[in-house]
Each structure stands twice: as C-alpha cells, then as structure tokens.
Design an enzyme around this catalytic site. Structure first.
Site, PDB file in Angstrom:
ATOM      1  N   ASP A 103       0.870  -1.169   0.000  1.00 47.10           N
ATOM      2  CA  ASP A 103       0.000   0.000   0.000  1.00 47.10           C
ATOM      3  C   ASP A 103       0.909   1.221   0.000  1.00 47.10           C
ATOM      4  O   ASP A 103       1.668   1.445   0.957  1.00 47.10           O
ATOM      5  CB  ASP A 103      -0.902   0.005   1.235  1.00 47.10           C
ATOM      6  CG  ASP A 103      -2.001  -1.048   1.145  1.00 47.10           C
ATOM      7  OD1 ASP A 103      -2.163  -1.642   0.058  1.00 47.10           O
ATOM      8  OD2 ASP A 103      -2.671  -1.284   2.161  1.00 47.10           O
TER       9      ASP A 103
ATOM     10  N   GLU B 284      -8.943   1.125  -5.007  1.00 43.06           N
ATOM     11  CA  GLU B 284      -7.876   1.411  -4.060  1.00 43.06           C
ATOM     12  C   GLU B 284      -6.680   1.987  -4.819  1.00 43.06           C
ATOM     13  O   GLU B 284      -5.885   1.243  -5.395  1.00 43.06           O
ATOM     14  CB  GLU B 284      -7.462   0.151  -3.289  1.00 43.06           C
ATOM     15  CG  GLU B 284      -8.553  -0.385  -2.377  1.00 43.06           C
ATOM     16  CD  GLU B 284      -8.077  -1.533  -1.489  1.00 43.06           C
ATOM     17  OE1 GLU B 284      -6.888  -1.923  -1.596  1.00 43.06           O
ATOM     18  OE2 GLU B 284      -8.884  -2.044  -0.698  1.00 43.06           O
TER      19      GLU B 284
ATOM     20  N   HIS C 155      -3.114   0.558  -3.551  1.00 41.53           N
ATOM     21  CA  HIS C 155      -2.743  -0.859  -3.471  1.00 41.53           C
ATOM     22  C   HIS C 155      -2.041  -1.314  -4.751  1.00 41.53           C
ATOM     23  O   HIS C 155      -2.658  -1.406  -5.807  1.00 41.53           O
ATOM     24  CB  HIS C 155      -3.993  -1.711  -3.231  1.00 41.53           C
ATOM     25  CG  HIS C 155      -3.702  -3.165  -3.007  1.00 41.53           C
ATOM     26  ND1 HIS C 155      -3.762  -3.762  -1.775  1.00 41.53           N
ATOM     27  CD2 HIS C 155      -3.338  -4.155  -3.866  1.00 41.53           C
ATOM     28  CE1 HIS C 155      -3.460  -5.044  -1.880  1.00 41.53           C
ATOM     29  NE2 HIS C 155      -3.197  -5.304  -3.156  1.00 41.53           N
TER      30      HIS C 155
END
Length: 318
Positions: free
Chosen positions: A241, A287, A290
């Site tokens: 991340d 996301e 990610h």
C-alpha cells in the site's frame, strides 16, 4: 444399301441417346452426392439451427480447428448471442454455457462485460467455488475471493523495509523490496516521495483486520474493504500500500505521486491492483494505493491491455 445406312443412322442416334443418358445420370449422381454431402456438412446443420449466413460464417471460422467446440454448438439450440460471444477478445469456450446463463440473467449487460465477469468467476457468489492458489506461479500467483492461500503459507525471504521508504514496521519479500527501491529512487529524481504504509500481513493479522471491519460495519462492507484471511494479497508478500507524506489512502489519487505511478509503476513490475471502474471485476472498492508486484514483463502487458490482474490471469495464465 439404304437398309444398312438406316441401321447405321439408328445406331448412331441410339448411341447419342445412351451417351446423353449417361451424362445426365452422372450429373444427377454428382448433384445427389453434393446435396447429400452438403446436408451432412457443418454449414448446413448450423444453418438448420436458425443461424443466418453471416452467423454461420463466424461459427465456422472461430471453430475451424476446434471440432469439439463446433460439435457442442451444433448440439445447442439457436442462440443469437453465440456468434457475438465468439468474436469477443477474451472469450473462452469452456465458459460458453456460463456466459449464456449470465447474459440471460443480465440482459442489459454488454457481452464484453459478460465475458470478463464470467472469466473471473463473478457469476458466482463471493467466497464460493474457491480453489487453492497455485503457489508454483511464484510472483504471478492469484489471490482473491475465489483463490485462497493456506493458513500456514509464508513467502520466502521476507525482509524489513527501511524507514527511508516506509512507515515503521513494514515487511515485504526481498524481490519486491528491490523493485520498489528502484521505483522509489526514480520517483525521487522527480522530487516525488513514495511511502509504504502497509505491506506483508500473515494469515492471523489479516483475520484481525477483516473481523474488526465486520464488527464495525457488517459483513458486506467488510468484504468490500478488505479480504478475508487467506484471500489477501498482503499474505503473498507481493503487495504494497503506497501513499505519500500528508496523504491519506483515499486521497492518494489526487497527488502527483499517484499520477507518476500510473505512468511508470509497470516499468518496475507493479500494477494498480484494484483500479477505478473495475470494482465489479475485482470484487473490491477502488484502491489507488494498493500495488501488486507481478514482474516487469507481465506488468507491462497488463498496463498496455488495460485490464485487471484477475482478467489477465484467467485468460493468459489459468
């Protein structure tokens, strides 16, 4: 003389008649053979199902070297979307009946999406039809809501990430760490700063993450935000991340660092794992932070094809 001449003439006419008869017989035999042959042909049998000439041409062309697939189509009832499905780039014949079923249940969905959804198992409920992840594929393993790692799976060569590149307490596989540092240095040359705020998590840690979300927001919300234990890419040691200083996860796509990653991450072997607009395919919310390591060659292919890793794996690896 006259009698003999008349006899010769009669024989000559008879001979011509016989020859003409033979020629007609041959023509009729050829016609019958051609008719029987055509009626036994795949083209005729597919036409008889109700397909038009253009649809028949498509079916014959797409199954030219695949007799088993052609036989399967011949046994099915007429369905106007079959020729259209055959023309889809990521069509896989093994999924034909599932495509048809999904298309029937989702009549407003375009066929490109139908094919993509079925290929990645999205015609099944989450966490059903689960198979064990093929860990022999190494950095190309697939872990999602349909592919699971065992509780005792541990990546090889997990190393600490220096605080120069990450917040404290992060770990990742050595290969990914080396690729990330190369990417970090390249971004730094453009006065951009990347920082890892989450990385490797073992089975138990992921279980705690999911359970805390489930208790706070319920099962559906938890499944949208995080993977269940055994289904998280973070357990692979291949996922990072990535954010930048003074930026929260959900604000990262507004930064220069994110825009740089969009253009350059694949050059270092990373892909944005859960992109915007692909939520139905991946099964997760968008996301922007990610990133998943798959190697430079595969990351470049995925970047150029503009597809998710789930789609790539189903079509090119599985």
């Amino acid at each position: 003389m006259n009698t003999k001449r008349k006899t010769k003439i009669r024989l000559s006419k008879l001979g011509k008649i016989i020859i003409i008869g033979i020629v007609i017989a041959i023509i009729m035999i050829i016609y019958l053979v051609n008719t029987i042959t055509y009626r036994m042909s795949d083209e005729y049998k597919i036409l008889e199902l109700g397909y038009n000439d253009t649809e028949v041409e498509t079916i014959l062309k797409k199954t030219e070297k695949k007799p088993a697939e052609r036989e399967k189509i011949k046994k099915l009832r007429y369905n106007k979307i079959i020729p259209k499905l055959l023309n889809q780039k990521y069509f896989m014949f093994k999924n034909l009946e599932r495509y048809l079923d999904y298309a029937h249940k989702h009549a407003d969905t375009d066929l490109k999406t139908v094919v993509a959804m079925v290929n990645v198992k999205r015609d099944y409920d989450f966490y059903t039809h689960v198979t064990n992840t093929d860990v022999s594929k190494k950095e190309l393993i697939l872990v999602n809501k349909y592919h699971k790692l065992s509780k005792d799976f541990t990546p090889n060569q997990i190393v600490e990430i220096s605080n120069q590149y990450a917040y404290d307490g992060n770990q990742i596989s050595k290969e990914v760490y080396e690729a990330y540092r190369s990417m970090w240095n390249a971004a730094k040359k453009e006065d951009l700063v990347l920082i890892v705020n989450s990385s490797y998590r073992d089975y138990e840690s992921q279980d705690e993450v999911w359970n805390s979300l489930e208790q706070a927001s319920g099962e559906i919300a938890a499944d949208n935000k995080a993977a269940r234990a055994g289904h998280s890419e973070h357990q692979t040691g291949l996922a990072l991340d990535i954010v930048t200083y003074n930026s929260l996860n959900n604000e990262f796509d507004q930064t220069k660092e994110f825009k740089w990653l969009q253009k350059n991450a694949h050059k270092y072997g990373f892909i944005l794992r859960f992109p915007k607009g692909k939520e139905d395919i991946t099964g997760y919310n968008y996301e922007s932070w990610h990133y998943r390591y798959v190697g430079i060659e595969t990351a470049t292919k995925i970047h150029n094809l503009n597809i998710t890793y789930d789609e790539y794996y189903a079509y090119y690896l599985e």
